[in-house]
Design a protein around this motif. Structure first.
Motif, PDB file in Angstrom:
ATOM      1  N   MET A   1       0.832  -1.204   0.000  1.00  0.00           N
ATOM      2  CA  MET A   1       0.000   0.000   0.000  1.00  0.00           C
ATOM      3  C   MET A   1       0.872   1.262   0.000  1.00  0.00           C
ATOM      4  SD  MET A   1      -2.726   1.341   2.869  1.00  0.00           S
ATOM      5  CE  MET A   1      -1.387   1.692   4.035  1.00  0.00           C
TER       6      MET A   1
ATOM      7  N   ALA B   1      -4.630  -0.887   5.015  1.00  0.00           N
ATOM      8  CA  ALA B   1      -4.310  -1.768   3.893  1.00  0.00           C
ATOM      9  C   ALA B   1      -5.441  -2.735   3.583  1.00  0.00           C
ATOM     10  CB  ALA B   1      -3.026  -2.542   4.187  1.00  0.00           C
TER      11      ALA B   1
ATOM     12  N   GLY C   1      -7.038   1.065   0.293  1.00  0.00           N
ATOM     13  CA  GLY C   1      -5.751   0.461   0.646  1.00  0.00           C
ATOM     14  C   GLY C   1      -5.398  -0.689  -0.276  1.00  0.00           C
TER      15      GLY C   1
ATOM     16  N   ALA D   1      -2.319  -0.968  -2.872  1.00  0.00           N
ATOM     17  CA  ALA D   1      -1.433  -2.131  -2.809  1.00  0.00           C
ATOM     18  C   ALA D   1      -1.271  -2.763  -4.181  1.00  0.00           C
ATOM     19  CB  ALA D   1      -1.975  -3.153  -1.807  1.00  0.00           C
TER      20      ALA D   1
END
Length: 370
Positions: free
Chosen positions: A9, A296, A301, A305
Motif C-alpha cells: 500500500m 491496507a 488500501g 497495494a
C-alpha cells in the motif's frame, strides 16, 4: 514470499504521490506527502525498494543459495534498465503527440519531444547509455545503478554489517564531489538524483529488510524512547513544511528554522531528509503498525497495494499519466469550474493508474483468454 499488504500500500501511495507531484497545476498535489514533511514520495519509493530487496535476498539465498540471489538481482537491474529505456521512449513520444494536438504540458521538458522526432536513434542511445535521464524517469536511472551493485554489496553487508554502514556513510559524506565525476548530458554535475547520496537511504532499506528480526528485537528494548525521538523529528519536519506553505508572513520563523537545520538538498539527500524519513518509518513500523494494517485492508488500501505490486509497470504508467493529467489540467477553465475540473483530472489519473496496474497484474488471465 508472503507479501506485506501495508508495504505494498505504501509503495502504491509513493507512486501516486510521484504522479500527482509532477502535475504542476493539479489540486491533489497540495495534499501529498511533500506538503507535510521535508521529504517526499521519492524517498519513500527508494526506501521501500531497498526494504523489498533485503527481504527477497534473504528468502532467495536461504532457499536456493547466494549465486541464485546474485543472478536474480543482476537480471532485475537489466529489467529496470529496460524500463528506463522503454519508459523514456514512451514519454518522449507521448509528449510529441500531445504537442501535435496543441496540448501544452510542463511535466516534462519539451526538448524530448523534438529529439525523438529529429533523431530517434540518438535519443535512444543517449538514454540507453544513461548519458541522459529524462525528468520523471530519472529515479529509475538511480535505481538501475543501485540495483546493479546489489549482487556485490548485499553479501558484503550480510557479512560485515557495521563496516558496510561505515562505507555507505563515508560515500554519502562525499556524495557531491563523487557525483561530479559522472559524465552527463545535464549542464550541472553528475546525475540529478545523486547515486552516492541516495545509496545510503536505499541500503538502509536493504538492511531493514535483511536484518528485520534482529533489528526489531534490539530496538524494541528502547521502543518508547525511539518513538518519542521519532515524533519530535517528524513534528520538526512538519513545522518546516507548514512554514513554507504559509509563505512570506512566516519568513522570519523560516529563517530561524533554517539556522537550525541548514540548507535542505533533495538531490544529494541531505541529513535532515534522511533522518526524517527514517523517523517516519519507525512510527509506521511500530506504534502506527495496526492503523496501517487496517488501512491496507480497506478498499482504497487494496487499490494502492495493487498499484504497488505493479512494480516497474506501475512506475512507467504513473509517469505517462502525470504528463496526460498535466496537459488536461492546462486546458481547464479558470475559477471554481477549473478547480473542480482539475480535481476530477487528478481523481481520473489515480483511478487510471490503479486500472492499469490491476490489468497488468492479471495479464496472464486475459492473455490466456485472448
Amino acid at each position: 514470499m508472503k507479501r506485506i499488504a501495508a508495504l505494498d500500500m505504501l509503495r502504491g501511495y509513493a507512486l501516486v504521490g510521484i504522479m500527482l507531484d509532477h502535475m504542476p497545476i493539479g489540486v491533489l498535489r497540495q495534499v501529498t506527502l511533500a506538503n507535510f514533511a521535508v521529504f517526499d514520495a521519492a524517498e519513500l519509493f527508494v526506501l521501500l525498494s531497498g526494504f523489498l530487496v533485503g527481504m527477497v535476498w534473504i528468502k532467495v539465498e536461504a532457499r536456493k543459495g547466494r549465486w541464485v540471489a546474485q543472478k536474480r538481482f543482476f537480471k532485475r537491474a537489466v529489467q529496470v534498465w529496460l524500463a528506463l529505456v522503454i519508459g523514456s521512449l514512451l514519454l518522449a513520444l507521448l509528449s510529441a503527440l500531445l504537442f501535435e494536438f496543441q496540448l501544452n504540458h510542463k511535466a516534462v521538458w519539451f526538448q524530448y519531444s523534438r529529439w525523438i522526432m529529429e533523431n530517434p536513434l540518438g535519443y535512444l542511445a543517449t538514454v540507453a547509455l544513461m548519458w541522459m535521464q529524462p525528468n520523471l524517469m530519472d529515479v529509475l536511472a538511480l535505481y538501475v545503478l543501485l540495483i546493479a551493485t546489489v549482487p556485490v554489496t548485499v553479501p558484503f553487508m550480510l557479512r560485515f554489517p557495521w563496516l558496510a554502514l561505515a562505507v555507505s556513510l563515508l560515500v554519502w559524506w562525499f556524495a557531491e564531489p563523487l557525483n561530479a565525476l559522472i559524465p552527463n548530458q545535464r549542464p550541472g554535475p553528475g546525475l540529478l538524483f545523486n547515486p552516492f547520496g541516495w545509496q545510503l537511504l536505499f541500503f538502509a532499506g536493504v538492511g531493514m529488510g535483511a536484518f528485520r528480526d534482529r533489528m526489531m528485537s534490539a530496538l524494541a528494548r528502547h521502543a518508547r524512547l525511539l518513538t518519542w525521538v521519532a515524533v519530535l523529528i517528524v513534528l520538526f519536519s512538519l513545522t518546516i513544511a507548514i512554514t513554507r506553505m504559509i509563505g512570506p508572513s512566516a519568513k522570519p520563523f523560516a529563517l530561524f528554522l533554517r539556522g537550525i537545520h541548514g540548507p535542505i538538498d533533495k538531490w544529494s539527500l541531505d541529513g535532515l531528509r534522511l533522518i526524517s524519513i527514517l523517523a517516519a518509518s519507525w512510527l509506521v513500523a511500530m506504534p502506527l503498525a495496526p492503523a496501517f494494517a487496517w488501512m491496507a485492508a480497506t478498499g482504497p488500501g487494496r487499490a494502492l497495494a495493487e498499484i504497488g505490486r505493479g512494480g516497474l509497470f506501475s512506475f512507467v504508467a504513473c509517469v505517462l499519466l502525470s504528463i496526460i493529467g498535466d496537459a488536461m489540467g492546462m486546458i481547464a477553465p479558470e475559477g471554481a469550474r477549473g478547480f473542480v475540473a482539475r480535481l476530477g483530472i487528478d481523481i481520473w489519473v489515480t483511478v487510471a493508474l490503479w486500472a492499469a496496474a490491476a490489468t497488468w497484474m492479471r495479464r496472464e488471465v486475459w492473455l490466456g483468454r485472448k
